[in-house]
Design an enzyme around this catalytic site. Sequence first.
Site, PDB file in Angstrom:
ATOM      1  N   LYS A  38       1.553  -7.270 -64.047  1.00  0.00           N
ATOM      2  CA  LYS A  38       0.256  -7.946 -64.221  1.00  0.00           C
ATOM      3  C   LYS A  38      -0.473  -7.433 -65.455  1.00  0.00           C
ATOM      4  CE  LYS A  38      -3.324  -6.719 -61.636  1.00  0.00           C
ATOM      5  NZ  LYS A  38      -4.114  -5.908 -62.560  1.00  0.00           N
ATOM      6  N   GLY A  50       0.336   1.703 -62.235  1.00  0.00           N
ATOM      7  CA  GLY A  50       0.303   1.556 -63.695  1.00  0.00           C
ATOM      8  C   GLY A  50       0.754   2.877 -64.294  1.00  0.00           C
ATOM      9  N   GLY A  51      -0.181   3.864 -64.270  1.00  0.00           N
ATOM     10  CA  GLY A  51       0.173   5.193 -64.780  1.00  0.00           C
ATOM     11  C   GLY A  51       1.361   5.775 -64.045  1.00  0.00           C
ATOM     12  N   LYS A 111       0.268  -0.612 -69.141  1.00  0.00           N
ATOM     13  CA  LYS A 111      -0.653   0.366 -69.743  1.00  0.00           C
ATOM     14  C   LYS A 111      -0.130   0.701 -71.136  1.00  0.00           C
ATOM     15  CE  LYS A 111      -2.912   0.865 -65.767  1.00  0.00           C
ATOM     16  NZ  LYS A 111      -4.326   0.582 -65.519  1.00  0.00           N
ATOM     17  N   LYS A 156      -6.635   6.844 -56.495  1.00  0.00           N
ATOM     18  CA  LYS A 156      -7.784   7.343 -57.285  1.00  0.00           C
ATOM     19  C   LYS A 156      -9.106   6.668 -56.929  1.00  0.00           C
ATOM     20  CE  LYS A 156      -7.392   4.144 -61.261  1.00  0.00           C
ATOM     21  NZ  LYS A 156      -6.877   3.951 -62.618  1.00  0.00           N
ATOM     22  N   GLY A 196      -4.163   1.765 -57.702  1.00  0.00           N
ATOM     23  CA  GLY A 196      -5.197   2.686 -58.197  1.00  0.00           C
ATOM     24  C   GLY A 196      -4.758   4.126 -58.007  1.00  0.00           C
ATOM     25  N   ASP A 250      -3.920  -6.028 -67.038  1.00  0.00           N
ATOM     26  CA  ASP A 250      -4.990  -5.207 -66.485  1.00  0.00           C
ATOM     27  C   ASP A 250      -6.268  -6.038 -66.422  1.00  0.00           C
ATOM     28  OD1 ASP A 250      -4.912  -1.634 -66.760  1.00  0.00           O
ATOM     29  OD2 ASP A 250      -5.979  -2.892 -65.327  1.00  0.00           O
ATOM     30  N   GLU A 251      -7.252  -5.508 -65.682  1.00  0.00           N
ATOM     31  CA  GLU A 251      -8.442  -6.335 -65.417  1.00  0.00           C
ATOM     32  C   GLU A 251      -9.210  -6.668 -66.694  1.00  0.00           C
ATOM     33  OE1 GLU A 251      -8.073  -3.249 -64.315  1.00  0.00           O
ATOM     34  OE2 GLU A 251      -9.637  -2.115 -65.339  1.00  0.00           O
ATOM     35  N   HIS A 267      -8.242  -9.608 -58.514  1.00  0.00           N
ATOM     36  CA  HIS A 267      -8.630  -8.232 -58.846  1.00  0.00           C
ATOM     37  C   HIS A 267     -10.131  -8.129 -58.549  1.00  0.00           C
ATOM     38  CE1 HIS A 267      -9.383  -4.543 -61.015  1.00  0.00           C
ATOM     39  NE2 HIS A 267      -8.094  -4.386 -61.206  1.00  0.00           N
TER      40      HIS A 267
HETATM   41  O1  LIG Z   1      -5.164  -0.849 -63.183  1.00  0.00           O
HETATM   42  C1  LIG Z   1      -5.343  -0.450 -62.039  1.00  0.00           C
HETATM   43  C2  LIG Z   1      -4.611   0.728 -61.503  1.00  0.00           C
HETATM   44  O2  LIG Z   1      -3.963   1.413 -62.573  1.00  0.00           O
HETATM   45  P1  LIG Z   1      -3.275   2.840 -62.223  1.00  0.00           P
HETATM   46  O3  LIG Z   1      -2.100   2.571 -61.333  1.00  0.00           O
HETATM   47  O4  LIG Z   1      -2.847   3.388 -63.566  1.00  0.00           O
HETATM   48  O5  LIG Z   1      -4.327   3.663 -61.560  1.00  0.00           O
HETATM   49  C3  LIG Z   1      -6.285  -1.210 -61.174  1.00  0.00           C
HETATM   50  O6  LIG Z   1      -7.254  -1.819 -62.007  1.00  0.00           O
HETATM   51  C4  LIG Z   1      -6.927  -0.418 -60.084  1.00  0.00           C
HETATM   52  O7  LIG Z   1      -6.005  -0.399 -59.071  1.00  0.00           O
HETATM   53  C5  LIG Z   1      -8.169  -1.119 -59.570  1.00  0.00           C
HETATM   54  O8  LIG Z   1      -8.630  -0.450 -58.414  1.00  0.00           O
HETATM   55  P2  LIG Z   1      -8.684  -1.230 -57.001  1.00  0.00           P
HETATM   56  O9  LIG Z   1      -7.275  -1.654 -56.746  1.00  0.00           O
HETATM   57  O10 LIG Z   1      -9.206  -0.195 -56.043  1.00  0.00           O
HETATM   58  O11 LIG Z   1      -9.608  -2.373 -57.158  1.00  0.00           O
HETATM   59 MG   LIG Z   2      -6.715  -1.965 -63.897  1.00  0.00          MG
END
Ligand SMILES: O=C(COP(=O)(O)O)[C@H](O)[C@H](O)COP(=O)(O)O
Ligand SMILES: [Mg+2]
Length: 425
Positions: free
Chosen positions: A179, A377-378, A153, A309, A354, A181-182, A269
Site C-alpha cells: 500500500k 512497513g519498517g 517506506k 507503536k 503500526g 502510505d497515508e 486508513h
Molecule cells: O504506515 C503505517 C505503519 O508503518 P510501520 O509499520 O512502519 O509502523 C501506518 O500508517 C500506521 O499503521 C497507522 O497506524 P494505525 O494503523 O494505528 O492507524
Molecule cells: Mg503510514
Amino acid sequence: MDYVDLNYTPSENDLLSCIRVKAKNLMKVANEIAAESSIGTWTKVQTMKSDVYEKLRPKVYEIEEIGEEGESKVGIIKIAYPLDAFEIENMPGTLAGIAGNIFGMKIVDGLRILDYRFPEKFVKAYRGPRYGIDGIRKLLKVEERPLLGTIVKPKVGLKTDEFAEVAYNAWIGGCDIVKDDENLVSQSFNKFEDRIFKVLELRDKAEEETGEKKIYMPNITAPYREMIKRAELAEDAGSEYVMLDVVVLGFSAVQQFREEDFKFVIHAHRAMHAAITRSKDWGITMLTLAKIYRLLGVDQLHIGTVVGKMEGERAEVCAIRDEIVLDKVEKDDKNKFFDQDWFGMNNVFPVASGGVYPKLVPEIIEILGKDVIIQAGGGIHGHPEGTVKGAIAMRAAIDAVMEGKSLEEKAEEVKELKVALEHWK
Ligand SMILES: O=C(COP(=O)(O)O)[C@H](O)[C@H](O)COP(=O)(O)O
Ligand SMILES: [Mg+2]
C-alpha cells in the site's frame, strides 16, 4: 427537564447514544445535551410546536454517576433519538446533530461519545462493505491465514520507479498487499498517474513469478473530484483496490465514494483519528467511528495492534474488531455499550498495523485471530538484508503460527526470520 425521562424504554427503532460526560450537574447537562443535539436550544422558544416536541424530541433515559473529578461529576448518559428527526441516509447530517454542537457547550467539562446503537431502518439505509472478509479472501485466494501487507517506506520521497521496485520486492518476498502510505498522494517526485501504472505493471510480474494473487492499494485521497479522477485511473490500470484516508476525507466523501459504485475494495486508513478518539474526556471512540465506517461501506479498516507503536488497549481493540466483524454484537458495558445487530450487512477486514515486526506476529494473531490483515512497513523494509528478506521473514512468522511452530523453530528453517528476530529483539 424537558428531555429527561428516566422511565422511558427505548424503542427498537430509536437511534441510541451513550456518552461519558463531566459536569457539575449531570441531570442538567444531560438535558442540555439532548436539547442541543436535536430540536432545542439554550432557552424555550415561542415557535416550538407541540407536535414537534412530542414527535421529535429525544429522551435521556439513563443517567449513571460513575465518579468525580475535581468539582465535576462524571457520568454515563444514554439518549434515545426518534429516527423521524433525521434524514437517516445522510450520515454527515445525522452526525451534525448527535455529534455536533454538544462538545463545545460551556456547561460541559468533558464529553466523549462511547457508542451508538443503529436501529434496523438506519442500518438498511446504508450500502455497507461491498466485499466482506469472505469476499476479500476469495479475491486474494487466501482461505485461512492472516493476509500480509506492507507500506512502502520511506513514507514519501522515492521516485516512481524506486517506489515500484520496493513494491515488487515486497511481493516477491511474500507480501499479499502493498500500500501507499497515508501521506503519499501525487507529489512531484511520484505522480499518481505514473505510479498507478508502473506499480501495477510490476504487480503483474510478481504474480507471474510467484503464482500468487498480489494487490496494490493506491492512495486516492484528494479533493473529491480529483479523487474520482484518480479512482478512474486506478480502474483503467486494473487496480482491484483503492485506499482512502477516511478521517481527513470526511464522512460525506466516504459515503459518496461508496455510492459511486466502483467495484474497488476500499481500504480505510484512519490518519488523524487519534485527534478525536484518544482523549478519555473528549471526542468519540474509535469503536463508534468504526461502526460508522462499516455503515458507510469501507472493506478494510485499521483498528490497532495492541502490541505495536500506536495506542489502543486490548479490550478496546478487540471490541472494535467485534463491531466490524460480527453480525450480532453483545454489549459489555466497558467498550460496547449497546447490543448491535448488523442485519446481515457485510463485515470489514480488521487491519493491524503500526510498529509491527516478525516477533509481534504471534501475539497479534493471538489477540485478533486469523481474520486480520497484518501490515508492516519498517518491520519489512528495515530488515538488515532488505525488503525481499524482510517480507520473507514476516511471511515466515505468519506461517509459523499457522503451522503451530514457535518463531524460534521456524527461524531454524527460514534464516531471514532468524536475522529479523536477532535484529529486533
Ligand atoms: O504506515 C503505517 C505503519 O508503518 P510501520 O509499520 O512502519 O509502523 C501506518 O500508517 C500506521 O499503521 C497507522 O497506524 P494505525 O494503523 O494505528 O492507524
Ligand atoms: Mg503510514
